[in-house]
Scaffold this motif. Structure first.
Motif, short mmCIF file in Angstrom:
data_model
loop_
_atom_site.label_atom_id
_atom_site.label_comp_id
_atom_site.label_asym_id
_atom_site.label_seq_id
_atom_site.Cartn_x
_atom_site.Cartn_y
_atom_site.Cartn_z
N TYR A 144 0.88 -1.15 -0.06
CA TYR A 144 -0.06 0.11 -0.10
C TYR A 144 0.92 1.36 0.04
O TYR A 144 1.39 1.60 0.95
CB TYR A 144 -1.01 -0.32 1.18
CG TYR A 144 -2.12 -1.17 1.14
CD1 TYR A 144 -3.09 -0.94 0.50
CD2 TYR A 144 -1.64 -2.64 1.58
CE1 TYR A 144 -4.09 -1.98 0.27
CE2 TYR A 144 -2.57 -3.71 1.26
CZ TYR A 144 -3.69 -3.21 0.93
OH TYR A 144 -4.70 -4.28 0.62
N ARG A 146 0.12 4.53 -0.51
CA ARG A 146 -0.51 5.81 0.33
C ARG A 146 -0.57 5.45 1.71
O ARG A 146 -0.97 4.68 2.39
CB ARG A 146 -1.88 5.77 -0.25
CG ARG A 146 -2.39 7.16 0.26
CD ARG A 146 -3.90 7.24 -0.16
NE ARG A 146 -4.53 8.52 0.29
CZ ARG A 146 -4.72 9.05 1.51
NH1 ARG A 146 -4.41 8.26 2.41
NH2 ARG A 146 -5.11 10.20 1.59
N THR A 149 -3.31 3.66 4.29
CA THR A 149 -4.30 2.65 3.81
C THR A 149 -3.57 1.25 3.81
O THR A 149 -4.37 0.64 3.32
CB THR A 149 -4.15 3.11 2.20
OG1 THR A 149 -2.91 2.93 1.55
CG2 THR A 149 -4.79 4.43 1.90
N GLU A 192 0.11 -1.22 7.96
CA GLU A 192 0.35 0.35 8.03
C GLU A 192 1.24 0.56 9.20
O GLU A 192 2.11 1.21 9.30
CB GLU A 192 -1.17 1.21 8.35
CG GLU A 192 -0.88 2.54 8.43
CD GLU A 192 -0.48 3.06 7.08
OE1 GLU A 192 0.55 4.29 7.09
OE2 GLU A 192 -0.80 2.44 5.94
#
Length: 354
Positions: A144, A146, A149, A192
């Motif tokens: 991911y 970004r 996210t 994350e």
């Protein structure tokens, strides 16, 4: 198993190939993505040939992410996967546009990776009905780019347990720390929680989770320091903790190889052999709060414990009997919780920042 990523948005440089050689010492897999613009198809076919030849030379698996008409645009046919096998490709990561009947058929020819996050019970039922070879099927999570996210750690653990129960080989990505992939340059993790973590610490956490078979570096590069940590672990079986100088006279006493005692302590790693044999006099230094990651040595006030070396797993109060000899750098503090009973670890100076 650990793997690394190589991207085909440009020709591989000598620097790229040199790092790939370093990684191939310990890593066993490669990943690349064939999301290509139509006008660059010839370049991608050539670059895949270079990557495939490298994989074959070093006996590495090579998983290629394909999407839509990517294979056709690069001059390959999904009906003739033997052409890819000849190049050195050992597996394809399929997207949602390819149905389960086709996936089952392909699984009888080569390793096939599916999107771990979106696989459902219905998919598994269909794959079994179509006689898929589950020994050739893998479940790969996305990375991911970004921030904010990336996936939730608990959700991934639960999903992975289910995937393992279905017979899938499970893979995740962790971020690199060199040559981060654009346009955001914010790492390519699955979780994350790992976005700002060192690649080695994130990889060890996933390996020890018990639900992951393979951990790949999402970005295209690792620093020399990270490569060394991976090689120390994968070639020699120990975890390296880099430390900074705290002004103690006893830094050199704690640097070197250690083994955590078999009777694992709650609060500290205890070096098994540090105070046995010849122990030099350790004078008391000014007591200070022991932060998580503090590397300590017991001084003469601790009597027969003088010379014992510990690494703090949590914050501990100052003790006049204990000198703080060094501090594990922030990037390596998460590794401490993964050093269990009987495991070897090495304390070394963080030369990069000295």
């Amino acid at each position: 198993m650990f793997g690394f990523s190589v991207f085909m948005n440009q020709d591989l440089t000598q620097s790229d190939l040199a790092q790939m050689e370093e990684l191939a010492v310990s890593f066993k897999g490669m990943f690349t993505s064939m999301h290509i613009p139509e006008d660059d198809s010839a370049s991608y076919r050539k670059r895949l040939g270079v990557i495939g030849a490298f994989a074959k030379k070093h006996q590495l698996s090579l998983m290629v992410d394909i999407s839509g008409n990517a294979l056709a645009e690069a001059g390959f046919s999904i009906d003739h996967l033997e052409d890819l096998l000849t190049l050195g490709v050992t597996g394809l990561r399929m997207d949602y546009a390819i149905d389960n009947r086709q996936i089952a058929q392909f699984s009888r020819q080569m390793r096939i990776a599916l999107n771990a996050s979106t696989l459902t019970e219905k998919d598994v039922h269909e794959l079994r009905a179509y006689d898929a070879d589950f020994t050739q099927l893998e479940a790969w999570h996305n990375y991911y780019p970004r921030p904010e996210t990336g996936l939730d750690a608990q959700w991934v653990q639960e999903k992975n347990r289910w995937l393992k129960d279905q017979g899938f080989y499970v893979q995740v990505f962790v971020p690199g720390d060199d040559r981060l992939r654009g346009p955001l340059y914010a790492g390519l993790p699955t979780l994350e929680d790992h976005r700002d973590m060192s690649p080695f610490a994130a990889a060890i956490a996933m390996q020890q989770s018990g639900t992951v078979d393979a951990v790949y570096i999402g970005d295209g590069g690792l620093t020399p320091q990270s490569i060394k940590q991976f090689n120390d672990y994968l070639q020699n079986g120990f975890i390296t903790l880099r430390v900074k100088d705290c002004g103690s006279a006893y830094l050199d006493n704690v640097v070197g190889m250690h083994q955590n005692r078999q009777d694992e302590a709650r609060d500290v790693l205890r070096s098994a052999d540090a105070r046995f044999g010849e122990v030099r006099m350790v004078k008391a230094e000014a007591p200070q709060l022991r932060q998580k990651g503090a590397v300590t040595i017991d001084n003469e006030l601790y009597l027969r414990y003088m010379g014992e070396i510990q690494v703090c797993k949590s914050v501990l109060p100052a003790d006049p009997r204990v000198n703080v000899a060094a501090q594990v750098i922030d990037a390596d503090v998460p590794l401490i919780q993964h050093i269990h009973a009987g495991m070897q670890f090495k304390i070394e100076r963080d030369e990069e920042n000295e």
